[in-house]
Design an enzyme around this catalytic site. Structure first.
Site, PDB file in Angstrom:
ATOM      1  N   ASN A   9      18.221  48.720   9.970  1.00 43.24           N
ATOM      2  CA  ASN A   9      17.609  47.889   8.935  1.00 43.24           C
ATOM      3  C   ASN A   9      16.191  47.595   9.406  1.00 43.24           C
ATOM      4  O   ASN A   9      15.976  46.748  10.261  1.00 43.24           O
ATOM      5  CB  ASN A   9      18.428  46.593   8.775  1.00 43.24           C
ATOM      6  CG  ASN A   9      17.813  45.639   7.783  1.00 43.24           C
ATOM      7  OD1 ASN A   9      16.851  45.987   7.086  1.00 43.24           O
ATOM      8  ND2 ASN A   9      18.355  44.441   7.708  1.00 43.24           N
ATOM      9  N   TRP A  10      15.245  48.355   8.848  1.00 50.33           N
ATOM     10  CA  TRP A  10      13.858  48.231   9.324  1.00 50.33           C
ATOM     11  C   TRP A  10      13.209  46.934   8.855  1.00 50.33           C
ATOM     12  O   TRP A  10      12.149  46.560   9.330  1.00 50.33           O
ATOM     13  CB  TRP A  10      13.027  49.417   8.830  1.00 50.33           C
ATOM     14  CG  TRP A  10      13.419  50.753   9.401  1.00 50.33           C
ATOM     15  CD1 TRP A  10      14.450  51.020  10.263  1.00 50.33           C
ATOM     16  CD2 TRP A  10      12.778  52.012   9.146  1.00 50.33           C
ATOM     17  NE1 TRP A  10      14.487  52.361  10.555  1.00 50.33           N
ATOM     18  CE2 TRP A  10      13.474  52.995   9.886  1.00 50.33           C
ATOM     19  CE3 TRP A  10      11.683  52.407   8.372  1.00 50.33           C
ATOM     20  CZ2 TRP A  10      13.106  54.340   9.862  1.00 50.33           C
ATOM     21  CZ3 TRP A  10      11.321  53.751   8.345  1.00 50.33           C
ATOM     22  CH2 TRP A  10      12.024  54.703   9.086  1.00 50.33           C
ATOM     23  N   LYS A  11      13.809  46.282   7.878  1.00 47.09           N
ATOM     24  CA  LYS A  11      13.253  45.039   7.306  1.00 47.09           C
ATOM     25  C   LYS A  11      11.820  45.299   6.831  1.00 47.09           C
ATOM     26  O   LYS A  11      11.527  46.393   6.365  1.00 47.09           O
ATOM     27  CB  LYS A  11      13.366  43.891   8.311  1.00 47.09           C
ATOM     28  CG  LYS A  11      14.813  43.734   8.819  1.00 47.09           C
ATOM     29  CD  LYS A  11      15.069  42.464   9.573  1.00 47.09           C
ATOM     30  CE  LYS A  11      16.524  42.424  10.007  1.00 47.09           C
ATOM     31  NZ  LYS A  11      16.878  41.198  10.703  1.00 47.09           N
ATOM     32  N   HIS A  94      22.152  40.672   2.551  1.00 51.44           N
ATOM     33  CA  HIS A  94      21.697  40.314   3.893  1.00 51.44           C
ATOM     34  C   HIS A  94      21.353  38.824   3.927  1.00 51.44           C
ATOM     35  O   HIS A  94      20.837  38.280   2.948  1.00 51.44           O
ATOM     36  CB  HIS A  94      20.479  41.160   4.272  1.00 51.44           C
ATOM     37  CG  HIS A  94      20.138  41.044   5.717  1.00 51.44           C
ATOM     38  ND1 HIS A  94      19.451  39.973   6.218  1.00 51.44           N
ATOM     39  CD2 HIS A  94      20.444  41.831   6.772  1.00 51.44           C
ATOM     40  CE1 HIS A  94      19.330  40.120   7.534  1.00 51.44           C
ATOM     41  NE2 HIS A  94      19.923  41.238   7.891  1.00 51.44           N
ATOM     42  N   GLU A  96      19.010  37.241   5.189  1.00 47.00           N
ATOM     43  CA  GLU A  96      17.609  36.925   4.898  1.00 47.00           C
ATOM     44  C   GLU A  96      17.356  36.924   3.394  1.00 47.00           C
ATOM     45  O   GLU A  96      16.561  36.127   2.887  1.00 47.00           O
ATOM     46  CB  GLU A  96      16.688  37.921   5.632  1.00 47.00           C
ATOM     47  CG  GLU A  96      16.671  37.639   7.130  1.00 47.00           C
ATOM     48  CD  GLU A  96      16.413  38.845   8.016  1.00 47.00           C
ATOM     49  OE1 GLU A  96      15.906  39.869   7.528  1.00 47.00           O
ATOM     50  OE2 GLU A  96      16.739  38.760   9.225  1.00 47.00           O
ATOM     51  N   GLU A 166      27.504  39.827  10.035  1.00 47.67           N
ATOM     52  CA  GLU A 166      26.314  39.457  10.800  1.00 47.67           C
ATOM     53  C   GLU A 166      26.262  37.947  11.001  1.00 47.67           C
ATOM     54  O   GLU A 166      25.921  37.204  10.066  1.00 47.67           O
ATOM     55  CB  GLU A 166      25.057  39.904  10.059  1.00 47.67           C
ATOM     56  CG  GLU A 166      24.993  41.387   9.812  1.00 47.67           C
ATOM     57  CD  GLU A 166      23.561  41.836   9.608  1.00 47.67           C
ATOM     58  OE1 GLU A 166      23.091  42.655  10.400  1.00 47.67           O
ATOM     59  OE2 GLU A 166      22.907  41.344   8.688  1.00 47.67           O
ATOM     60  N   GLY A 172      18.142  38.642  15.210  1.00 50.95           N
ATOM     61  CA  GLY A 172      16.769  38.547  15.687  1.00 50.95           C
ATOM     62  C   GLY A 172      16.563  37.482  16.743  1.00 50.95           C
ATOM     63  O   GLY A 172      15.429  37.153  17.088  1.00 50.95           O
ATOM     64  N   SER A 212      21.420  41.281  16.859  1.00 50.50           N
ATOM     65  CA  SER A 212      20.952  41.590  18.225  1.00 50.50           C
ATOM     66  C   SER A 212      21.829  42.633  18.922  1.00 50.50           C
ATOM     67  O   SER A 212      22.027  42.567  20.128  1.00 50.50           O
ATOM     68  CB  SER A 212      20.817  40.313  19.052  1.00 50.50           C
ATOM     69  OG  SER A 212      19.844  39.464  18.475  1.00 50.50           O
ATOM     70  N   GLY A 233      18.815  45.773  13.476  1.00 50.16           N
ATOM     71  CA  GLY A 233      17.467  45.413  13.057  1.00 50.16           C
ATOM     72  C   GLY A 233      16.442  45.894  14.070  1.00 50.16           C
ATOM     73  O   GLY A 233      16.076  47.068  14.114  1.00 50.16           O
ATOM     74  N   GLY A 234      16.002  44.980  14.917  1.00 49.53           N
ATOM     75  CA  GLY A 234      14.923  45.261  15.883  1.00 49.53           C
ATOM     76  C   GLY A 234      15.087  46.568  16.640  1.00 49.53           C
ATOM     77  O   GLY A 234      14.124  47.351  16.780  1.00 49.53           O
TER      78      GLY A 234
HETATM   79  P1  PGA Z   1      18.693  42.290  14.625  1.00 54.06           P
HETATM   80  O1  PGA Z   1      18.926  42.309  13.022  1.00 54.06           O
HETATM   81  O2  PGA Z   1      19.409  43.512  15.154  1.00 54.06           O
HETATM   82  O3  PGA Z   1      17.201  42.369  14.793  1.00 54.06           O
HETATM   83  O4  PGA Z   1      19.281  41.041  15.125  1.00 54.06           O
HETATM   84  C1  PGA Z   1      20.145  42.701  12.478  1.00 54.06           C
HETATM   85  C2  PGA Z   1      20.069  42.610  10.965  1.00 54.06           C
HETATM   86  O5  PGA Z   1      19.550  41.617  10.461  1.00 54.06           O
HETATM   87  O6  PGA Z   1      20.534  43.516  10.256  1.00 54.06           O
END
Ligand code: PGA
Length: 249
Positions: A9-11, A94, A96, A166, A172, A212, A233-234
């Site tokens: 997930n590149w966001k 998600h 967010e 999640e 994050g 994470s 994500g990251g």
């Molecule tokens: P993260 O994000 O791996 O940076 O914690 C995961 C996500 O929100 O899909």
């Protein structure tokens, strides 16, 4: 046997050129035939990334879609548009999106219907905030999220989904659920699916862990019987790190 899935997930990261370069690197580095690899790119990148990806193990995903099929909704991107690019997946719900853009269960149900209608696979996210985890009511919280949305789907539609659990407190933040915490809630989710749709259906649904997850902890997390991969994500923004997660099984 249910699929193993590692979805990036590149966001809101990478400009178009960086995104194409990252997709190319992942395309070239990935060498697996038993893991489905998904790149969740920004909308602007999807068409180019879909053209760049030639590796049969790798597919492209959007991170969201409009709640309406088409029309006067300035700035929105419909499920039909996403399908027309060659993307195969859409991340929905998600945390967010829920937190910053007010996505409710009602909105998510409209999006789910459109994604499925356009023959895209939803990667449906659920998960609890820190205060719920501290109160110890995460199981009830997450099951309610599912009951209000994907549990209302007919079984034939439900079977097409991928789920991602999640914990919001781990996204994050560098904090990860322990392997026991991940297994416990994944099992709870699978048991709830079995109670609603039957054990056969529950056994076939991939449930990914997100929050994470990285090259160091993926192996331990993925070793859990009810963890079928990750939503990353990251650590999906560097091809080598992402590939290290993909090869963690
Ligand atoms: P993260 O994000 O791996 O940076 O914690 C995961 C996500 O929100 O899909």
């Amino acid at each position: 046997m249910r699929k193993k899935v590692v979805a990036g997930n590149w966001k809101c990261n990478t400009n178009l050129q960086e995104g194409i370069a990252l997709a190319k690197e992942v395309n070239d580095i990935v060498s697996v035939d038993d893991v489905v690899v998904v790149l969740g790119t920004p909308f602007v990148h999807i068409t180019e990334v879909a053209k760049t990806v030639t590796n049969p193990a790798v597919s492209v995903s959007a991170q969201n879609c409009a709640a309406e099929p088409k029309g006067a909704f300035t700035g929105e991107v419909s499920a039909e548009m996403i399908a027309s690019t060659g993307a195969k997946y859409v991340i929905l719900g998600h945390s967010e999106r829920r937190e910053y853009y007010g996505e409710t269960s009602e909105i998510l149900n409209k999006k789910l219907a459109l994604v499925l209608e356009n023959k895209l696979t939803p990667i449906y996210c659920c998960g609890e905030p820190l205060e719920i985890r501290e109160a110890g009511t995460q199981n009830e919280y997450v099951i309610k999220q599912l009951q209000e949305t994907i549990f209302t789907l007919p079984v034939e539609e439900f079977k097409k989904l991928i789920l991602a659990y999640e914990p919001i407190w781990a996204i994050g933040t560098g904090k990860t659920a322990t392997t026991e915490q991940a297994q416990e809630i994944h099992k709870t989710i699978r048991d709830a699916i079995a109670a609603k749709f039957g054990q056969d259906v529950a056994d076939e649904i991939s449930i990914l862990y997100g929050g994470s997850c990285n090259a160091k902890n993926a192996k331990e997390l993925f070793a859990n019987p009810d963890v079928d991969g990750g939503l990353i994500g990251g650590a999906s923004l560097k091809a080598e790190d992402f590939n290290a997660i993909i090869t963690s099984y």
